[in-house]
Every structure is written in structure tokens, then in C-alpha cells.
Design a protein around this motif. Structure first.
Motif, short mmCIF file in Angstrom:
data_model
loop_
_atom_site.label_atom_id
_atom_site.label_comp_id
_atom_site.label_asym_id
_atom_site.label_seq_id
_atom_site.Cartn_x
_atom_site.Cartn_y
_atom_site.Cartn_z
N UNK A 37 0.83 -1.20 0.00
CA UNK A 37 0.00 0.00 0.00
C UNK A 37 0.87 1.25 0.00
N UNK A 38 0.54 2.17 -0.88
CA UNK A 38 1.37 3.35 -1.08
C UNK A 38 1.59 4.13 0.21
N UNK A 39 0.53 4.39 0.96
CA UNK A 39 0.65 5.19 2.18
C UNK A 39 1.56 4.51 3.21
N UNK A 40 1.40 3.21 3.38
CA UNK A 40 2.23 2.48 4.34
C UNK A 40 3.69 2.46 3.88
N UNK A 41 3.91 2.31 2.59
CA UNK A 41 5.28 2.32 2.07
C UNK A 41 5.93 3.69 2.24
N UNK A 42 5.16 4.74 2.03
CA UNK A 42 5.71 6.10 2.20
C UNK A 42 6.10 6.36 3.66
N UNK A 43 5.31 5.85 4.58
CA UNK A 43 5.65 6.02 6.00
C UNK A 43 6.94 5.28 6.33
N UNK A 44 7.16 4.18 5.67
CA UNK A 44 8.33 3.35 5.96
C UNK A 44 9.58 3.82 5.23
N UNK A 45 9.42 4.21 3.94
CA UNK A 45 10.59 4.51 3.10
C UNK A 45 10.70 5.98 2.71
N UNK A 46 9.63 6.75 2.86
CA UNK A 46 9.65 8.13 2.42
C UNK A 46 9.19 8.27 0.98
N UNK A 47 9.44 9.45 0.40
CA UNK A 47 9.07 9.69 -0.99
C UNK A 47 7.64 10.18 -1.14
N UNK A 48 7.32 10.65 -2.33
CA UNK A 48 5.98 11.13 -2.65
C UNK A 48 5.14 9.98 -3.21
N UNK A 49 3.85 10.22 -3.37
CA UNK A 49 2.99 9.22 -4.01
C UNK A 49 3.52 8.87 -5.39
N UNK A 50 3.90 9.90 -6.14
CA UNK A 50 4.37 9.68 -7.51
C UNK A 50 5.66 8.87 -7.52
N UNK A 51 6.63 9.26 -6.69
CA UNK A 51 7.92 8.56 -6.70
C UNK A 51 7.76 7.12 -6.23
N UNK A 52 6.87 6.89 -5.27
CA UNK A 52 6.66 5.52 -4.80
C UNK A 52 6.01 4.67 -5.88
#
Length: 221
Positions: A37-52
Motif C-alpha cells: 500500500x502506497x501510504x504504508x510504504x511512504x511512511x516506511x521509506x519516504x518519498x511522494x505518491x508519484x515517486x513511490x
């Protein structure tokens, strides 16, 4: 120039995110078939929605993750059938690459292969003495460097690219063997000594047979 700079920065972020997720898939921190899931991955690794999303698309192209019908992503499966299919591809691609390298490679290529085998031996020793995540990652990188060295004189960038793709897909199987203590390092050292001798003698038949054995052992088969 301004937009070019921003694009380069975005590409760097995407590559870093893909590298971190690829590593965690390889070490089974992200499990086979796990939804990403994009939101969970962003919390873990950082980055924007687009970059993820771009990082996940990159990993999908490598076969590390899969896009689902709901436009999401999940880690690819790791079944026995997956293992055997990846083994098939690695054998076909890497043996072809080594055969072509043996035909075309000069003395400088031989020297790079010998150096990669020596580095592999050192990494084998290190991971046996101190089997932690750092040495495991260094060991896995040495495995990859050896694969690259064996193929780099094949004169086919596309063949090398395919090799890298299926090597990455095989990493979690190899690291699982390491984690479970199922690697016979003595047999591995013997194979690599035989491989070195066959390559220096330009004995293609022997080199390909040893590589076949080594890749199968590398994946636990």
C-alpha cells in the motif's frame, strides 16, 4: 535546466526507493504475496505518491512486484514453481553469457573474473564468521558481482540486463538458504576453484557445467 534538474532528482529518489524495497523483498522483510500500500510504504521509506508508484512500476518491470487488477501492487509469489522457473531462466541466460564471454573476453576479462572469485571467497569467509544482515548483504553483492564479471565480455547489453533481472528475482531464495544455514561453503569453494581453472584454460564445456552446478546450488536445487 531547472526542470531537467528536478527530473534528475526525482529519478534519484525513485531509484533509492526501488533499491530499499528490493532489498527488503530479498531479505523477506516484505513477504511473498504481501500487498504493498502506497501510504504504508511512504511512511516506511519516504518519498511522494508519484515517486513511490514509479519505484513500484520499476520493480514490477523487474518481476519483484506485481500490479493487481485493482491497480495496486503486491510482492511476487515465491513458490517452488517460481523457484524452478527462475532457475531455468538463470541457467539459459548466464550460461549463454559465459560462453560468449569465453569466446570474446581478453586477458583483462580473465583478470576481472579472478578478482571477482577472490572477492567472493573473502565474502564467503566473512559471512560464515559473522552471519549478520550487513555481511549477508555484502555477500549477496559479491555473488552479484561475480555473475556480472562472468558475463561482462559477452558483448550483449540486453543479455546482461536480463541476467540482472532474474538474478534479482533469485536473491530471496539464496538469502533464505544463507539464513537457514543450508549453504555448503566447502563445496562452493571447490566449485569456484574449478570454475577459475576452466575459465583460465578456456575450457568452455567444463566452465558451463560448473556454472550449471553453481547456479542450481545457489538456489537450493
Amino acid at each position: 535546466m531547472f526542470f531537467s534538474g528536478r527530473a534528475h532528482e526525482e529519478d534519484t529518489v525513485v531509484a533509492m526507493l526501488a533499491s530499499a524495497i528490493r532489498r527488503d523483498i530479498s531479505f523477506s522483510i516484505l513477504h511473498p504475496d504481501q500487498k504493498l500500500k502506497i501510504d504504508a510504504l511512504r511512511q516506511r521509506y519516504g518519498g511522494s505518491n508519484h515517486s513511490m508508484r514509479e519505484a513500484l512500476r520499476m520493480l514490477a518491470a523487474e518481476g519483484m512486484v506485481e500490479a493487481t487488477s485493482q491497480r495496486g501492487f503486491r510482492v511476487t509469489s515465491a513458490t517452488e514453481d517460481d523457484l524452478r522457473d527462475i532457475l531455468l531462466m538463470r541457467l539459459e541466460i548466464e550460461k549463454l553469457g559465459l560462453a560468449r564471454s569465453l569466446e570474446r573476453g581478453e586477458v583483462a576479462w580473465e583478470a576481472r573474473v579472478v578478482a571477482a572469485l577472490h572477492a567472493m571467497s573473502r565474502a564467503d569467509d566473512a559471512v560464515q564468521q559473522s552471519p549478520d544482515d550487513v555481511t549477508a548483504l555484502q555477500w549477496d553483492n559479491a555473488c552479484r558481482d561475480l555473475t556480472i564479471a562472468l558475463m561482462e565480455a559477452c558483448a550483449s547489453p540486453r543479455l546482461i540486463e536480463l541476467s540482472d533481472k532474474f538474478y534479482n528475482q533469485s536473491r530471496r531464495f539464496r538469502l533464505a538458504l544463507l539464513r537457514e544455514g543450508r549453504i555448503d561453503f566447502a563445496a562452493r569453494a571447490h566449485r569456484h576453484a574449478r570454475l577459475r581453472e576452466a575459465i583460465l584454460k578456456r575450457d568452455t564445456k567444463a566452465a558451463l557445467q560448473i556454472l550449471d552446478e553453481d547456479i542450481a546450488a545457489d538456489m537450493g536445487l
